[in-house]
Motif scaffolding. Sequence first.
Motif, PDB file in Angstrom:
ATOM      1  N   SER A 190       1.614 -16.349   7.021  1.00  0.00           N
ATOM      2  CA  SER A 190       1.519 -15.039   7.143  1.00  0.00           C
ATOM      3  C   SER A 190       0.091 -14.161   8.594  1.00  0.00           C
ATOM      4  CB  SER A 190       1.098 -14.202   6.308  1.00  0.00           C
ATOM      5  OG  SER A 190       0.997 -12.635   6.216  1.00  0.00           O
ATOM      6  N   ALA A 191      -0.250 -13.435   9.221  1.00  0.00           N
ATOM      7  CA  ALA A 191      -0.952 -13.433  10.195  1.00  0.00           C
ATOM      8  C   ALA A 191      -1.916 -12.863   9.160  1.00  0.00           C
ATOM      9  CB  ALA A 191      -0.188 -12.810  10.811  1.00  0.00           C
ATOM     10  N   VAL A 192      -1.736 -12.329   7.766  1.00  0.00           N
ATOM     11  CA  VAL A 192      -3.044 -11.853   7.514  1.00  0.00           C
ATOM     12  C   VAL A 192      -3.380 -12.528   6.783  1.00  0.00           C
ATOM     13  CG1 VAL A 192      -1.517  -9.446   7.346  1.00  0.00           C
ATOM     14  CG2 VAL A 192      -1.695 -10.999   5.801  1.00  0.00           C
ATOM     15  N   ASN A 193      -4.943 -12.526   5.850  1.00  0.00           N
ATOM     16  CA  ASN A 193      -5.608 -13.011   5.038  1.00  0.00           C
ATOM     17  C   ASN A 193      -5.241 -13.093   4.249  1.00  0.00           C
ATOM     18  OD1 ASN A 193      -7.648 -15.112   4.303  1.00  0.00           O
ATOM     19  ND2 ASN A 193      -9.117 -13.564   4.885  1.00  0.00           N
ATOM     20  N   THR A 194      -4.650 -14.458   3.425  1.00  0.00           N
ATOM     21  CA  THR A 194      -4.683 -14.135   1.770  1.00  0.00           C
ATOM     22  C   THR A 194      -4.623 -14.988   1.352  1.00  0.00           C
ATOM     23  OG1 THR A 194      -2.583 -16.149   2.461  1.00  0.00           O
ATOM     24  CG2 THR A 194      -1.145 -13.609   2.611  1.00  0.00           C
ATOM     25  N   THR A 195      -5.968 -15.738   1.806  1.00  0.00           N
ATOM     26  CA  THR A 195      -6.593 -16.751   0.084  1.00  0.00           C
ATOM     27  C   THR A 195      -8.043 -15.940   0.182  1.00  0.00           C
ATOM     28  OG1 THR A 195      -8.760 -16.723   2.425  1.00  0.00           O
ATOM     29  CG2 THR A 195      -6.681 -18.382   2.228  1.00  0.00           C
ATOM     30  N   ASP A 196      -8.763 -16.373  -0.678  1.00  0.00           N
ATOM     31  CA  ASP A 196      -9.077 -16.004  -2.059  1.00  0.00           C
ATOM     32  C   ASP A 196     -10.742 -15.683  -0.958  1.00  0.00           C
ATOM     33  OD1 ASP A 196      -7.596 -15.300  -3.395  1.00  0.00           O
ATOM     34  OD2 ASP A 196      -7.610 -17.278  -4.383  1.00  0.00           O
ATOM     35  N   GLU A 238      -5.569  -0.096   5.307  1.00  0.00           N
ATOM     36  CA  GLU A 238      -6.668  -0.407   4.334  1.00  0.00           C
ATOM     37  C   GLU A 238      -5.496   0.010   2.831  1.00  0.00           C
ATOM     38  OE1 GLU A 238      -8.962   4.183   5.059  1.00  0.00           O
ATOM     39  OE2 GLU A 238      -6.964   4.331   3.987  1.00  0.00           O
ATOM     40  N   LYS A 239      -4.196  -0.372   3.032  1.00  0.00           N
ATOM     41  CA  LYS A 239      -3.326  -0.443   2.020  1.00  0.00           C
ATOM     42  C   LYS A 239      -2.152  -1.331   2.797  1.00  0.00           C
ATOM     43  CE  LYS A 239      -1.470   0.344  -2.076  1.00  0.00           C
ATOM     44  NZ  LYS A 239      -1.248   2.036  -3.039  1.00  0.00           N
ATOM     45  N   GLN A 273      -1.521  -3.862  -7.238  1.00  0.00           N
ATOM     46  CA  GLN A 273      -2.508  -4.886  -6.786  1.00  0.00           C
ATOM     47  C   GLN A 273      -3.144  -4.834  -5.257  1.00  0.00           C
ATOM     48  OE1 GLN A 273      -0.466  -9.266  -6.255  1.00  0.00           O
ATOM     49  NE2 GLN A 273       1.462  -8.929  -7.490  1.00  0.00           N
ATOM     50  N   SER A 274      -3.678  -5.774  -4.821  1.00  0.00           N
ATOM     51  CA  SER A 274      -4.852  -4.998  -4.185  1.00  0.00           C
ATOM     52  C   SER A 274      -5.025  -5.857  -2.843  1.00  0.00           C
ATOM     53  CB  SER A 274      -5.461  -4.229  -4.277  1.00  0.00           C
ATOM     54  OG  SER A 274      -6.679  -4.804  -5.228  1.00  0.00           O
ATOM     55  N   GLY A 275      -5.749  -5.826  -1.551  1.00  0.00           N
ATOM     56  CA  GLY A 275      -5.859  -6.752  -0.870  1.00  0.00           C
ATOM     57  C   GLY A 275      -5.707  -7.473  -0.266  1.00  0.00           C
ATOM     58  N   GLN A 276      -5.420  -9.076  -0.626  1.00  0.00           N
ATOM     59  CA  GLN A 276      -5.047 -10.079   0.003  1.00  0.00           C
ATOM     60  C   GLN A 276      -3.664 -10.250  -1.207  1.00  0.00           C
ATOM     61  OE1 GLN A 276      -8.195 -12.760   0.000  1.00  0.00           O
ATOM     62  NE2 GLN A 276      -8.949 -12.089   1.484  1.00  0.00           N
ATOM     63  N   ALA A 277      -4.067 -10.094  -2.413  1.00  0.00           N
ATOM     64  CA  ALA A 277      -3.060 -10.266  -2.985  1.00  0.00           C
ATOM     65  C   ALA A 277      -1.657  -9.115  -3.111  1.00  0.00           C
ATOM     66  CB  ALA A 277      -3.833 -10.081  -4.590  1.00  0.00           C
ATOM     67  N   PHE A 337       3.671  -8.504  -0.529  1.00  0.00           N
ATOM     68  CA  PHE A 337       4.774  -7.937   0.720  1.00  0.00           C
ATOM     69  C   PHE A 337       5.782  -9.295   1.014  1.00  0.00           C
ATOM     70  CE2 PHE A 337       6.109  -6.669   4.053  1.00  0.00           C
ATOM     71  CZ  PHE A 337       7.018  -5.529   3.679  1.00  0.00           C
ATOM     72  N   ASN A 338       4.689 -10.370   0.942  1.00  0.00           N
ATOM     73  CA  ASN A 338       5.573 -11.327   1.984  1.00  0.00           C
ATOM     74  C   ASN A 338       6.586 -11.904   1.084  1.00  0.00           C
ATOM     75  OD1 ASN A 338       4.021 -10.232   4.088  1.00  0.00           O
ATOM     76  ND2 ASN A 338       2.663 -11.567   4.109  1.00  0.00           N
ATOM     77  N   ASN A 339       6.016 -12.409  -0.213  1.00  0.00           N
ATOM     78  CA  ASN A 339       6.639 -13.516  -1.136  1.00  0.00           C
ATOM     79  C   ASN A 339       8.589 -12.101  -1.322  1.00  0.00           C
ATOM     80  OD1 ASN A 339       5.323 -14.865  -0.462  1.00  0.00           O
ATOM     81  ND2 ASN A 339       3.763 -14.137  -2.817  1.00  0.00           N
ATOM     82  N   THR A 340       7.712 -10.416  -1.764  1.00  0.00           N
ATOM     83  CA  THR A 340       8.836  -9.916  -1.614  1.00  0.00           C
ATOM     84  C   THR A 340      10.316  -9.915  -0.617  1.00  0.00           C
ATOM     85  OG1 THR A 340       7.779  -8.816  -3.694  1.00  0.00           O
ATOM     86  CG2 THR A 340       9.698  -7.796  -3.137  1.00  0.00           C
TER      87      THR A 340
END
Length: 702
Positions: free
Chosen positions: A143-149, A29-30, A40-44, A49-52
Amino acid sequence: MKLALRSVLVFFFFSCFTIQAQEALSDIEKYPVFESCEGQSGQALAACFNNTLQSYFFENFNAPEVVAAENYTGTMVSLLEVTASGEFKVLYTEAAYQELKDEVKRVFESLPEIEPATYNGKPTYVQFQFRVDLPIGSSPVTSAVNTTDETPTAASDVVQDQYKNEYEEIKSFPYQNEEYTSQLNIPLSHQNYALFDPAMNQVGINNHTAQKPFVYAEVNKYYDFEAANQQLLKKKSSWLGRKWWNEHMGIVKGEDYWFTIDPGVDLQVGRGDGVDTYNNTRLVYFQGGLGKKLNFFAAVFESQGRFAGYFNRYAESLRPDGGNPAIIPGRNIAEPFRTDSYDYPVAEGYLSYAPSKHFNVQLGHGKNFIGDGYRSLLLSDNSSPYPYLRLNTTFWKLKYTNTWMSLRDVRSEVTLDGSFRTKYMANHYLSINVTKRLNIGLFEAVMWENDNDRGFDLNYLNPVIFYRAIEFTTGSRGGNAIIGLSGKYKFSDQINAYSQVVIDEFSSGDVFGGDQSWKNKLGFQLGAKYYNAFGVKNLYLQAEYNQVRPYTYSHNSIVLNYGHQNQPMAHLWGANFREGILIARYFNGRWFGSAKLTFGERGFDFNTAEDSFYYGGDIYRDEADRPFDTGIEIGQGNTTSVFIGEFQGGYLINPATNLKVYASLLFRDFTPNVDTATEFASSSTWFNLGIRTDLFNWYFDF
């Protein structure tokens, strides 16, 4: 130069750094939240997280010089976990250099705690895989997760995109001796248990040592199996060399599952009582885990053998109804093989599940043992395997074990329409650490038969119960209840003493009256262990005394004796005996040696037309056939003195599979007062050479 090298290598990594979330996106969920990503939430949030994570790695990674010095080209893969408490943990790293593994572990485990991921509103763990392709520019940061809008048009599209390459994405991971932290049983072998027995008996630790077999996870807290294994490893570069000396033969390891498969042998050649002896066992065993809570084990043995004369005679005295010639003690019913040998197959296995740190439940076909000694007067492993269900509950200073067993009586006197008689046993054992030195155990067991369509009596499924009370509510003659006490005291980290008392039937009036009634069916054990004896590292000494009065473990309904497949469930001598045992064991790397001396006095029946009375040694006879009610003494009947000396030395070929090569010498002197058809004076010398996968105890001291 050093700074420049660091900058080049850091860029080198992040130019080809891929992060993949190992949890399915729909299950989280998060994402975990760094302090800088709060709000921040969701894809953002996932992108933050990945960038940090990448930035932290960039700032803290110190490139090992060996990578640049050797112009290495290849791939490094790591599995990283953010735990449910928000801690970072490196589960493994696959890389060409140990320096890379160590540096990656240092960097990620230096990360601060963060807010963990959530699932169903509760904290959960999440795992990430990252890979570094060398040289520079092999792959971009993704990243394997969806990071687009963009928002998927339908849930079905998400599922299709997520799983359409599922087969190709199944990955293999390096095996890291997962069994050492698993819920698998440590094979029940006195020789193997002596390795970690000193670590399990240190003053002040809050563990329990009577309920066996142990599982690896409970012992690994006190004895580092991985460190011990590393000390024994041989440096072998070839596949065959590693498999023969160090590793399991077949290994499969995935993200959350693993299993191993191994062939094994128990090959013996020797000479005893003037005849050539042998044992030819081929086996295969399979073990593994699904997740961190469920483990499984299965072993199949196919065996043929011929043994020393006294052992063959004992095996044939156990013969079952139906024409089979023998039961091999501790193994199984034997069929004839050739003209003078036996064929005896055995299968064992179990499922082991730990729903929490307090519970372990096992369903299997095997053996159990209760006690700290070489022998047990409560429950031993000298009978054939049997189906069982066992529940271990551990908390505070307590460990509570419940075991339910299905047993067989295979004698011609009790078989029904050619079928062996089924009986059941339930027992419980409560171990209490009273102080950091003193442990006390309480034992109770009941045996009942499958008659009058009674089957498995559900009354005995209650894990917290006094079986004696239940026995009377179901009919006082419908079951055989036994109670016992045990104790252990740690004088120091090197010396401890242990004891057991078993009470099958007790008449206080007769005891204090001094007439030694047959009703006082009692036994006791007293022993001591000395680790690193006399300052010699890995020298283990043990002394033990056992005695059991006549008629103990027998019953007025002979089906309800305390036995299985014509073998006692407690001491392998049955009852009506005194016994002293001295044991020495020594280990040095892969080399081992042991010596055991057994002195005893036993009372047998005469079994003649003139004297057919039952004197209390054979637990399978009807106690109503006793010759008298009072004046009962240990050793009564055909009094027999026994001396057995066993000496063994060998070499551990493979610590992963317990494959050993050894030589053994046994001397046995058996002297009854009167020679009969079944008990007569004899002396045996038995020499053996063997190679075996050590998964169970062989007992030859009959």
